[in-house]
Design a protein around this motif. Structure first.
Motif, PDB file in Angstrom:
ATOM      1  N   SER A   1       7.047 -12.043 -13.083  1.00  0.00           N
ATOM      2  CA  SER A   1       8.111 -11.027 -13.134  1.00  0.00           C
ATOM      3  C   SER A   1       7.616  -9.617 -12.805  1.00  0.00           C
ATOM      4  O   SER A   1       7.913  -8.667 -13.505  1.00  0.00           O
ATOM      5  N   PHE A   2       6.846  -9.506 -11.731  1.00  0.00           N
ATOM      6  CA  PHE A   2       6.522  -8.188 -11.206  1.00  0.00           C
ATOM      7  C   PHE A   2       7.696  -7.746 -10.333  1.00  0.00           C
ATOM      8  O   PHE A   2       7.650  -7.826  -9.119  1.00  0.00           O
ATOM      9  N   ASP A   3       8.764  -7.301 -10.981  1.00  0.00           N
ATOM     10  CA  ASP A   3       9.977  -6.995 -10.205  1.00  0.00           C
ATOM     11  C   ASP A   3      10.103  -5.520  -9.884  1.00  0.00           C
ATOM     12  O   ASP A   3      11.094  -5.087  -9.333  1.00  0.00           O
ATOM     13  N   HIS A   4       9.100  -4.731 -10.263  1.00  0.00           N
ATOM     14  CA  HIS A   4       9.192  -3.292 -10.004  1.00  0.00           C
ATOM     15  C   HIS A   4       8.120  -2.901  -8.995  1.00  0.00           C
ATOM     16  O   HIS A   4       6.940  -2.836  -9.328  1.00  0.00           O
ATOM     17  N   TYR A   5       8.543  -2.656  -7.762  1.00  0.00           N
ATOM     18  CA  TYR A   5       7.616  -2.152  -6.752  1.00  0.00           C
ATOM     19  C   TYR A   5       7.567  -0.648  -6.938  1.00  0.00           C
ATOM     20  O   TYR A   5       8.510   0.057  -6.635  1.00  0.00           O
ATOM     21  N   SER A   6       6.443  -0.163  -7.460  1.00  0.00           N
ATOM     22  CA  SER A   6       6.409   1.230  -7.902  1.00  0.00           C
ATOM     23  C   SER A   6       5.999   2.189  -6.800  1.00  0.00           C
ATOM     24  O   SER A   6       6.126   3.389  -6.963  1.00  0.00           O
ATOM     25  N   GLY A   7       5.512   1.662  -5.702  1.00  0.00           N
ATOM     26  CA  GLY A   7       5.122   2.568  -4.625  1.00  0.00           C
ATOM     27  C   GLY A   7       3.864   2.086  -3.946  1.00  0.00           C
ATOM     28  O   GLY A   7       3.294   1.059  -4.330  1.00  0.00           O
ATOM     29  N   SER A   8       3.458   2.802  -2.928  1.00  0.00           N
ATOM     30  CA  SER A   8       2.208   2.450  -2.280  1.00  0.00           C
ATOM     31  C   SER A   8       1.528   3.715  -1.797  1.00  0.00           C
ATOM     32  O   SER A   8       2.170   4.740  -1.581  1.00  0.00           O
ATOM     33  N   ALA A   9       0.216   3.625  -1.673  1.00  0.00           N
ATOM     34  CA  ALA A   9      -0.568   4.792  -1.286  1.00  0.00           C
ATOM     35  C   ALA A   9      -1.481   4.409  -0.142  1.00  0.00           C
ATOM     36  O   ALA A   9      -1.997   3.289  -0.103  1.00  0.00           O
ATOM     37  N   GLY A  10      -1.671   5.312   0.782  1.00  0.00           N
ATOM     38  CA  GLY A  10      -2.634   5.093   1.850  1.00  0.00           C
ATOM     39  C   GLY A  10      -3.898   5.871   1.553  1.00  0.00           C
ATOM     40  O   GLY A  10      -3.836   6.969   1.018  1.00  0.00           O
ATOM     41  N   VAL A  11      -5.046   5.282   1.853  1.00  0.00           N
ATOM     42  CA  VAL A  11      -6.321   5.973   1.669  1.00  0.00           C
ATOM     43  C   VAL A  11      -7.129   5.799   2.943  1.00  0.00           C
ATOM     44  O   VAL A  11      -7.188   4.705   3.494  1.00  0.00           O
ATOM     45  N   ASP A  12      -7.708   6.886   3.402  1.00  0.00           N
ATOM     46  CA  ASP A  12      -8.519   6.836   4.614  1.00  0.00           C
ATOM     47  C   ASP A  12      -9.986   6.880   4.211  1.00  0.00           C
ATOM     48  O   ASP A  12     -10.486   7.910   3.771  1.00  0.00           O
ATOM     49  N   TRP A  13     -10.680   5.744   4.325  1.00  0.00           N
ATOM     50  CA  TRP A  13     -12.109   5.704   3.993  1.00  0.00           C
ATOM     51  C   TRP A  13     -12.874   5.889   5.296  1.00  0.00           C
ATOM     52  O   TRP A  13     -13.238   4.934   5.956  1.00  0.00           O
ATOM     53  N   ILE A  14     -13.128   7.140   5.642  1.00  0.00           N
ATOM     54  CA  ILE A  14     -13.677   7.420   6.967  1.00  0.00           C
ATOM     55  C   ILE A  14     -15.122   6.953   7.085  1.00  0.00           C
ATOM     56  O   ILE A  14     -15.547   6.496   8.152  1.00  0.00           O
ATOM     57  N   ALA A  15     -15.877   7.006   5.982  1.00  0.00           N
ATOM     58  CA  ALA A  15     -17.279   6.592   6.049  1.00  0.00           C
ATOM     59  C   ALA A  15     -17.389   5.089   6.246  1.00  0.00           C
ATOM     60  O   ALA A  15     -18.288   4.599   6.922  1.00  0.00           O
TER      61      ALA A  15
ATOM     62  N   VAL B   1      -4.372   0.333   2.020  1.00  0.00           N
ATOM     63  CA  VAL B   1      -3.029   0.548   1.485  1.00  0.00           C
ATOM     64  C   VAL B   1      -3.029  -0.032   0.085  1.00  0.00           C
ATOM     65  O   VAL B   1      -3.439  -1.174  -0.115  1.00  0.00           O
ATOM     66  N   VAL B   2      -2.646   0.769  -0.885  1.00  0.00           N
ATOM     67  CA  VAL B   2      -2.648   0.315  -2.274  1.00  0.00           C
ATOM     68  C   VAL B   2      -1.204   0.105  -2.711  1.00  0.00           C
ATOM     69  O   VAL B   2      -0.413   1.048  -2.720  1.00  0.00           O
ATOM     70  N   GLU B   3      -0.872  -1.122  -3.029  1.00  0.00           N
ATOM     71  CA  GLU B   3       0.481  -1.430  -3.497  1.00  0.00           C
ATOM     72  C   GLU B   3       0.479  -1.388  -5.022  1.00  0.00           C
ATOM     73  O   GLU B   3      -0.343  -2.029  -5.662  1.00  0.00           O
ATOM     74  N   ILE B   4       1.384  -0.618  -5.573  1.00  0.00           N
ATOM     75  CA  ILE B   4       1.443  -0.464  -7.029  1.00  0.00           C
ATOM     76  C   ILE B   4       2.600  -1.311  -7.545  1.00  0.00           C
ATOM     77  O   ILE B   4       3.753  -1.057  -7.213  1.00  0.00           O
TER      78      ILE B   4
END
Lengths: 186, 570
Positions: free
Chosen positions: B51-65, B71-74
């Motif tokens: 019952s993970f029915d709440h998609y709370s958002g997502s974040a992008g992270v640029d790991w240049i090194a 992409v982090v899905e919360i």
């Protein structure tokens, strides 16, 4: 029921009519009362500022600049550098006040800073300083500083001479005392 | 109750090899790197089995090194359990592309669009990858990547060239240097998308339909955002939303400021709720640092955040009443008058009226002044009686109920699916409050109820807000009775450089669930700060909600959401 409600509704104006309530404040003549913690225009204590420029470094908007100002304390602030604040950019976050190591920068209750030109709201230490020295006091302090510096220099010279003499003695007496004690004159 | 390790083992047993890396931070936080091919299956499994029915958002992270993007899905749940799963998907930096979750979660749409326009990560299967926050000239520059050089400084004119247009206006163009063109670091030809107006006009099917503009400058909007409605007669057929009129790029600015300086920028996302924003950022950093907040500081934080909630609800309700003009301006004046008392209380502690910069890592800035409790005990009973009066006023006003009741109703299922939070969600009857779901500070010890409504319409949203004020007053009264004496800052020295790590911290903003995802790489500045604002999520729901309503109701529905476009744009 309706009558009770009517009476209740009328009780409000009656209550208000007996009180003296300030509706409109005559603003420039009468300021609102500000709390002690208010973060208004900065107040600089030029007699204690050491010119470390912590405030300039921590400012998120780079609005603090260290400038020369002559009525500070030359004993504590060798370069006579004091903060000058650009209130066009300042957002009154108070980080500079928190960062100050000698607590010479505070935020006061003054909030009016309007000016005709943009350069008018760049406030120099002369405007910010609530405590400062007079020209004579500064001159006295400078003389005092010179005296202390001369004393220190003399003390150092004496210490050096003593050290040299000790070293001479030590070398004369051979390796009896391998680690001679360092300057006791300070 | 499900805990994080159970969720992890369930994924591992259902999809062997899908979890590349994992970390169970606590019972409530799960960090896992998921194989990018299996993310859809994993999400399906999580939503059906756990019952993970709440998609709370997502974040992008640029790991240049590391030459990769993340992409982090919360993911969270609406009350079934308290686990927040942070699922990371990795993609190479050259032509980054991941699978879109829009098929599974309706509200993934805007979060993915934001990541796409800021980082240039392509989302396969996304229905509408159009610019949302950025202007057209910045599209293709991918400004939140770590190698973005920045917009030229127009004040010094460096790199920018002044051009006078035939109309007599002055424009600044940025010609790339020949070396940059050769190296390919500057996008010379920006990709061309159909503009917002063009896309809008495609929807006009017959002569009886027309487009009405509400905003970006309109008496209805609480800040600049564009709401266009396609109308046929009095009915709204379709609504279009455009953001980005006050996009400040705060997340990028915070990457270029020290940890301490970052606090000042959280204030400016939404000045009405700046204390919760402070709390959210400082809490996340405290989590990375492993700091304990002293008892007294916790009490001060809770008192001030609840006071801030009261004033936010008052201004939200008052502003809303001015929008629906039939109800009038009088309540707005009353509410602003009452709010003034609360603002003065907060000002006496923090020294500022709106942008407080008050919370610090491991403590607060100032102690409560002398006589604060007495002042509170004067103001709070007054607030209580006033709020009760407001509730009664709205309950018995026939014009108000005619205009508000059953307008813009959301069912609990739809609300959950749309990802709204805060009063709009609680008005539908779902008791989802971060203070209970993800308890922080001393909220677990306090006695308070989560206020819920029944119908989920505009009237209920206002009612929930007003009754929340009463609950906040109850919380503050408890805190004032119990507040201990002691230090207001932690004894531990706070280092200039925060050790490498990451944290996700959630607070209950007056507008709903607010989360901050903070990454440190061991430097004196944050590596990435992602703000999951409550109103960005609520905003998205406006378009479907407005379909089929009357024009007059469009304003009532949009206003009852208590919007803050400044925070949505960030």
């Amino acid at each position: 029921m309706l009558k009770i409600k009517l009476l209740k509704n009328f009780s409000w104006p009656l209550k208000i009519a007996t009180q003296e309530i300030e509706i409109t404040r005559l603003y420039p003549e009468k300021m609102m009362e500000l709390p002690a913690a208010e973060r208004g225009i900065h107040e600089l204590d030029a007699t204690t500022c050491i010119g470390c420029s912590s405030c300039a470094r921590v400012c998120p908007n780079n609005c603090v600049e260290m400038v020369h100002y002559k009525f500070g304390n030359p004993l504590k602030n060798k370069k006579m550098q004091f903060p000058q604040i650009d209130f066009g950019r300042c957002m009154f976050c108070g980080l500079c006040v928190d960062e100050c190591p000698v607590e010479c920068l505070k935020m006061g209750k003054k909030v009016i800073m309007a000016g005709w030109e943009r350069k008018d709201i760049i406030k120099d230490p002369e405007f910010l300083a609530t405590k400062k020295f007079s020209a004579k006091e500064v001159a006295d302090l400078e003389v005092e500083g010179k005296r202390i510096a001369a004393e220190k220099a003399a003390a150092k010279k004496a210490a050096d001479a003593k050290k040299a003499a000790d070293a001479k003695n030590a070398s004369k007496e051979g390796a009896a005392d391998a680690n001679p004690k360092e300057g006791g004159a300070s | 109750m499900t805990i994080a390790s159970e969720v992890l083992s369930s994924i591992q047993s259902a999809f062997p090899g899908a979890v590349l890396d994992s970390r169970v931070e606590s019972d409530r936080r799960l960090w896992a790197t998921i194989d990018s091919n299996k993310i859809l299956d994993v999400c399906k499994h999580l939503s059906s089995k756990h019952s993970f029915d709440h998609y709370s958002g997502s974040a992008g992270v640029d790991w240049i090194a590391r030459k990769e993007m993340e992409v982090v899905e919360i993911m969270a749940s609406h009350g079934a359990h308290q686990v927040v799963a942070m699922l990371k998907i990795k993609t190479p930096r050259e032509n980054p592309s991941v699978k879109s979750l829009t098929g599974l979660y309706w509200n993934a749409n805007w979060y993915e669009r934001e990541i796409w326009e800021m980082f240039g990560i392509n989302f396969e299967g996304h229905p509408e990858q159009y610019p949302l926050l950025l202007s057209d000239e910045l599209m293709g520059a991918w400004p939140w990547r770590k190698d973005y050089k920045g917009y030229p400084d127009l004040t010094t004119g460096e790199r920018a060239v002044e051009i006078t247009t035939p109309d007599g206006y002055t424009e600044y163009r940025i010609p790339p240097t020949p070396a940059e063109v050769e190296a390919g670091t500057v996008v010379v030809e920006r990709p061309k998308y159909p503009s917002f107006r063009e896309r809008e006009e495609l929807e006009i099917k017959s002569d009886s339909e027309m487009i009405m503009h509400l905003g970006p400058q309109h008496a209805m909007v609480p800040g600049p955002f564009l709401l266009d409605i396609l109308v046929e007669g009095e009915r709204v057929k379709k609504a279009f939303l455009d953001l980005g009129y006050i996009h400040k790029g705060i997340e990028k600015i915070m990457e270029n400021r020290t940890w301490l300086q970052g606090i000042t920028y959280t204030d400016r996302m939404c000045y009405v709720a700046s204390l919760s924003n402070n709390e959210c950022y400082c809490g996340a950093v405290e989590k990375i640092l492993g700091l304990e907040v002293p008892q007294r500081a916790q009490y001060i934080r809770v008192i001030l955040e609840e006071l801030s909630r009261i004033q936010s609800h008052l201004i939200g309700t008052g502003e809303f009443l001015t929008l629906v003009a039939g109800v009038g301006y009088a309540p707005w004046q009353y509410m602003i008058m009452d709010r003034e008392k609360i603002i003065s209380l907060i000002e006496s502690v923090t020294g500022a009226r709106l942008t407080h910069t008050f919370v610090r890592f491991g403590g607060v800035r100032n102690d409560l002044p002398e006589g604060f409790a007495e002042q509170c005990k004067k103001v709070l009973p007054y607030m209580k009686s006033r709020t009760e009066e407001f509730i009664e006023l709205f309950a018995q006003d026939p014009i108000y109920s005619a205009r508000m009741e059953n307008i813009g109703s959301i069912t609990p299922e739809t609300a959950k699916r749309m990802g709204v939070s805060g009063p709009p969600l609680r008005a539908t009857g779902v008791a989802y409050d971060m203070r209970k779901e993800d308890p922080i500070l001393l909220y677990p010890d306090l006695d308070f109820k989560v206020i819920t409504g029944t119908r989920g319409d505009s009237a209920d949203r206002i009612d929930v807000r007003l009754r929340e004020i009463l609950e906040s007053i109850h919380i503050i009264e408890q805190c004032l009775d119990r507040i201990p004496s002691g230090p207001i800052k932690t004894e531990a020295k706070i280092p200039k450089k925060v050790p490498a790590g990451e944290a996700y911290y959630r607070v209950e903003d007056p507008r709903g669930e607010m989360g901050m995802y903070v990454i440190s790489d061991g430097g004196d500045k944050p590596y990435r700060v992602k703000v999951r604002g409550p109103f960005y999520a609520t905003f998205q729901t406006l378009t479907p909600l407005l379909e089929g309503v009357y024009i007059a109701d469009a304003v009532a529905i949009a206003g009852s959401m208590d919007g803050c476009p400044s925070e949505a744009d960030r």
